[in-house]
Write a protein that holds these residues in place. Sequence first.
Motif, PDB file in Angstrom:
ATOM      1  N   HIS A   1      -3.330  -1.718   4.833  1.00 38.95           N
ATOM      2  CA  HIS A   1      -2.462  -1.654   6.012  1.00 38.95           C
ATOM      3  C   HIS A   1      -0.983  -1.571   5.641  1.00 38.95           C
ATOM      4  O   HIS A   1      -0.192  -1.036   6.418  1.00 38.95           O
ATOM      5  CB  HIS A   1      -2.770  -2.799   6.973  1.00 38.95           C
ATOM      6  CG  HIS A   1      -4.067  -2.586   7.682  1.00 38.95           C
ATOM      7  ND1 HIS A   1      -4.197  -1.725   8.752  1.00 38.95           N
ATOM      8  CD2 HIS A   1      -5.307  -3.077   7.440  1.00 38.95           C
ATOM      9  CE1 HIS A   1      -5.457  -1.721   9.159  1.00 38.95           C
ATOM     10  NE2 HIS A   1      -6.153  -2.526   8.367  1.00 38.95           N
ATOM     11  N   THR A   2      -0.606  -2.025   4.458  1.00 39.09           N
ATOM     12  CA  THR A   2       0.756  -1.787   3.976  1.00 39.09           C
ATOM     13  C   THR A   2       0.931  -0.294   3.711  1.00 39.09           C
ATOM     14  O   THR A   2       1.969   0.292   4.060  1.00 39.09           O
ATOM     15  CB  THR A   2       1.034  -2.620   2.708  1.00 39.09           C
ATOM     16  OG1 THR A   2       0.911  -4.009   3.037  1.00 39.09           O
ATOM     17  CG2 THR A   2       2.423  -2.350   2.164  1.00 39.09           C
ATOM     18  N   LYS A   3      -0.096   0.322   3.145  1.00 37.49           N
ATOM     19  CA  LYS A   3      -0.059   1.769   2.868  1.00 37.49           C
ATOM     20  C   LYS A   3       0.048   2.568   4.165  1.00 37.49           C
ATOM     21  O   LYS A   3       0.894   3.459   4.280  1.00 37.49           O
ATOM     22  CB  LYS A   3      -1.315   2.177   2.096  1.00 37.49           C
ATOM     23  CG  LYS A   3      -1.403   3.656   1.768  1.00 37.49           C
ATOM     24  CD  LYS A   3      -2.689   3.952   0.986  1.00 37.49           C
ATOM     25  CE  LYS A   3      -2.780   5.394   0.559  1.00 37.49           C
ATOM     26  NZ  LYS A   3      -3.308   6.283   1.567  1.00 37.49           N
ATOM     27  N   THR A   4      -0.803   2.261   5.161  1.00 41.14           N
ATOM     28  CA  THR A   4      -0.747   3.031   6.405  1.00 41.14           C
ATOM     29  C   THR A   4       0.562   2.784   7.148  1.00 41.14           C
ATOM     30  O   THR A   4       1.101   3.702   7.768  1.00 41.14           O
ATOM     31  CB  THR A   4      -1.953   2.740   7.322  1.00 41.14           C
ATOM     32  OG1 THR A   4      -2.032   1.340   7.580  1.00 41.14           O
ATOM     33  CG2 THR A   4      -3.246   3.256   6.731  1.00 41.14           C
ATOM     34  N   SER A   5       1.085   1.584   7.055  1.00 44.23           N
ATOM     35  CA  SER A   5       2.365   1.285   7.685  1.00 44.23           C
ATOM     36  C   SER A   5       3.484   2.120   7.068  1.00 44.23           C
ATOM     37  O   SER A   5       4.322   2.689   7.777  1.00 44.23           O
ATOM     38  CB  SER A   5       2.669  -0.208   7.537  1.00 44.23           C
ATOM     39  OG  SER A   5       3.856  -0.541   8.200  1.00 44.23           O
ATOM     40  N   THR A   6       3.476   2.224   5.751  1.00 46.52           N
ATOM     41  CA  THR A   6       4.474   3.034   5.041  1.00 46.52           C
ATOM     42  C   THR A   6       4.342   4.503   5.421  1.00 46.52           C
ATOM     43  O   THR A   6       5.340   5.195   5.664  1.00 46.52           O
ATOM     44  CB  THR A   6       4.317   2.848   3.512  1.00 46.52           C
ATOM     45  OG1 THR A   6       4.502   1.461   3.212  1.00 46.52           O
ATOM     46  CG2 THR A   6       5.312   3.686   2.743  1.00 46.52           C
ATOM     47  N   GLU A   7       3.100   4.996   5.494  1.00 45.45           N
ATOM     48  CA  GLU A   7       2.867   6.395   5.864  1.00 45.45           C
ATOM     49  C   GLU A   7       3.331   6.670   7.292  1.00 45.45           C
ATOM     50  O   GLU A   7       3.957   7.706   7.563  1.00 45.45           O
ATOM     51  CB  GLU A   7       1.380   6.738   5.726  1.00 45.45           C
ATOM     52  CG  GLU A   7       0.889   6.751   4.305  1.00 45.45           C
ATOM     53  CD  GLU A   7      -0.635   6.832   4.181  1.00 45.45           C
ATOM     54  OE1 GLU A   7      -1.103   7.016   3.041  1.00 45.45           O
ATOM     55  OE2 GLU A   7      -1.348   6.704   5.204  1.00 45.45           O
ATOM     56  N   LEU A   8       3.042   5.755   8.206  1.00 41.20           N
ATOM     57  CA  LEU A   8       3.443   5.931   9.599  1.00 41.20           C
ATOM     58  C   LEU A   8       4.969   5.948   9.721  1.00 41.20           C
ATOM     59  O   LEU A   8       5.530   6.792  10.431  1.00 41.20           O
ATOM     60  CB  LEU A   8       2.841   4.819  10.463  1.00 41.20           C
ATOM     61  CG  LEU A   8       3.079   4.910  11.968  1.00 41.20           C
ATOM     62  CD1 LEU A   8       2.530   6.215  12.545  1.00 41.20           C
ATOM     63  CD2 LEU A   8       2.456   3.712  12.669  1.00 41.20           C
ATOM     64  N   LYS A   9       5.632   5.058   9.015  1.00 42.62           N
ATOM     65  CA  LYS A   9       7.099   5.032   9.038  1.00 42.62           C
ATOM     66  C   LYS A   9       7.673   6.350   8.514  1.00 42.62           C
ATOM     67  O   LYS A   9       8.656   6.863   9.054  1.00 42.62           O
ATOM     68  CB  LYS A   9       7.626   3.859   8.213  1.00 42.62           C
ATOM     69  CG  LYS A   9       7.417   2.519   8.890  1.00 42.62           C
ATOM     70  CD  LYS A   9       7.839   1.368   7.993  1.00 42.62           C
ATOM     71  CE  LYS A   9       7.510   0.036   8.655  1.00 42.62           C
ATOM     72  NZ  LYS A   9       7.725  -1.111   7.780  1.00 42.62           N
ATOM     73  N   ALA A  10       7.048   6.904   7.490  1.00 46.49           N
ATOM     74  CA  ALA A  10       7.510   8.180   6.937  1.00 46.49           C
ATOM     75  C   ALA A  10       7.317   9.316   7.945  1.00 46.49           C
ATOM     76  O   ALA A  10       8.181  10.193   8.066  1.00 46.49           O
ATOM     77  CB  ALA A  10       6.767   8.493   5.634  1.00 46.49           C
ATOM     78  N   LEU A  11       6.209   9.308   8.658  1.00 49.14           N
ATOM     79  CA  LEU A  11       5.975  10.329   9.680  1.00 49.14           C
ATOM     80  C   LEU A  11       7.020  10.248  10.795  1.00 49.14           C
ATOM     81  O   LEU A  11       7.540  11.273  11.245  1.00 49.14           O
ATOM     82  CB  LEU A  11       4.567  10.196  10.264  1.00 49.14           C
ATOM     83  CG  LEU A  11       3.430  10.695   9.379  1.00 49.14           C
ATOM     84  CD1 LEU A  11       2.085  10.155   9.850  1.00 49.14           C
ATOM     85  CD2 LEU A  11       3.416  12.219   9.360  1.00 49.14           C
ATOM     86  N   VAL A  12       7.328   9.042  11.226  1.00 48.75           N
ATOM     87  CA  VAL A  12       8.336   8.866  12.280  1.00 48.75           C
ATOM     88  C   VAL A  12       9.709   9.292  11.758  1.00 48.75           C
ATOM     89  O   VAL A  12      10.454   9.995  12.442  1.00 48.75           O
ATOM     90  CB  VAL A  12       8.340   7.412  12.809  1.00 48.75           C
ATOM     91  CG1 VAL A  12       9.552   7.155  13.709  1.00 48.75           C
ATOM     92  CG2 VAL A  12       7.050   7.130  13.572  1.00 48.75           C
ATOM     93  N   ALA A  13      10.032   8.912  10.524  1.00 50.52           N
ATOM     94  CA  ALA A  13      11.309   9.319   9.925  1.00 50.52           C
ATOM     95  C   ALA A  13      11.376  10.831   9.754  1.00 50.52           C
ATOM     96  O   ALA A  13      12.454  11.421   9.805  1.00 50.52           O
ATOM     97  CB  ALA A  13      11.505   8.629   8.579  1.00 50.52           C
ATOM     98  N   GLY A  14      10.205  11.466   9.585  1.00 45.84           N
ATOM     99  CA  GLY A  14      10.131  12.913   9.397  1.00 45.84           C
ATOM    100  C   GLY A  14      10.130  13.714  10.678  1.00 45.84           C
ATOM    101  O   GLY A  14       9.949  14.928  10.656  1.00 45.84           O
ATOM    102  N   GLY A  15      10.287  13.061  11.819  1.00 55.13           N
ATOM    103  CA  GLY A  15      10.424  13.815  13.053  1.00 55.13           C
ATOM    104  C   GLY A  15       9.459  13.484  14.177  1.00 55.13           C
ATOM    105  O   GLY A  15       9.593  14.036  15.263  1.00 55.13           O
ATOM    106  N   VAL A  16       8.487  12.628  13.947  1.00 53.73           N
ATOM    107  CA  VAL A  16       7.606  12.221  15.048  1.00 53.73           C
ATOM    108  C   VAL A  16       8.448  11.429  16.041  1.00 53.73           C
ATOM    109  O   VAL A  16       9.135  10.495  15.661  1.00 53.73           O
ATOM    110  CB  VAL A  16       6.411  11.374  14.540  1.00 53.73           C
ATOM    111  CG1 VAL A  16       5.628  10.787  15.698  1.00 53.73           C
ATOM    112  CG2 VAL A  16       5.495  12.216  13.661  1.00 53.73           C
ATOM    113  N   LYS A  17       8.401  11.846  17.287  1.00 51.59           N
ATOM    114  CA  LYS A  17       9.247  11.232  18.308  1.00 51.59           C
ATOM    115  C   LYS A  17       8.589   9.984  18.877  1.00 51.59           C
ATOM    116  O   LYS A  17       7.883  10.034  19.876  1.00 51.59           O
ATOM    117  CB  LYS A  17       9.550  12.242  19.405  1.00 51.59           C
ATOM    118  CG  LYS A  17      10.393  13.404  18.899  1.00 51.59           C
ATOM    119  CD  LYS A  17      10.807  14.326  20.002  1.00 51.59           C
ATOM    120  CE  LYS A  17      11.572  15.535  19.567  1.00 51.59           C
ATOM    121  NZ  LYS A  17      12.066  15.671  18.284  1.00 51.59           N
ATOM    122  N   ALA A  18       8.840   8.873  18.202  1.00 48.40           N
ATOM    123  CA  ALA A  18       8.294   7.583  18.610  1.00 48.40           C
ATOM    124  C   ALA A  18       9.067   6.490  17.892  1.00 48.40           C
ATOM    125  O   ALA A  18       9.755   6.757  16.906  1.00 48.40           O
ATOM    126  CB  ALA A  18       6.816   7.505  18.266  1.00 48.40           C
TER     127      ALA A  18
END
Length: 178
Positions: A80-97
């Motif tokens: 869950h640390t890994k998925t949290s990091t991946e999700l943060k990267a997706l949001v930083a990369g332009g996911v509008k959330a």
Amino acid sequence: MNRILLATAAVLMLSLSHVSAQSVGEKTGVNSVLGIAPSTADFVKEAALSDLIEIQTAKLAQERGDADAKAFAAQMITDHTKTSTELKALVAGGVKAEIPAALDEAHQKKVDKLKDAKQEDFTADYASMQVSAHKDAVSLFERYAKGGEDEKLKDWAGKTLPHLQHHLEMAQNLNKKK
């Protein structure tokens, strides 16, 4: 008659979903019952909250759980640390959330309840909580992977889903032992 009532309620809730950051349907569980994909904002919020509670409860389990719970908890912290990091990267990369910085009240109450569990009940309570949490996560990720709005996030949800399904199996096995 009940189906008509449920369908009417669902339509009403879905029409109100644009009013708040999190749709009424996702908050009430209607989206899950109807198999409707959450909005991108809802998905990101719920996925992030899921990671946060998994990590916090796993840390408790490493302190208070039995050997099986501690092993399961270690895996939950890593994954869950890994998925949290991946999700943060997706949001930083332009996911509008937006990603919540802390647990909301409902999730915090679950953590507090686990903190207050008697030592002899802790592992069973933790295991039961994990089964429920992973059923919810599997539903959330399945629905977004099938019908989500953001293609990158949809792809990530689909790739993450098998890991969550495995976590659910692990949690069910832990629960059977308790």
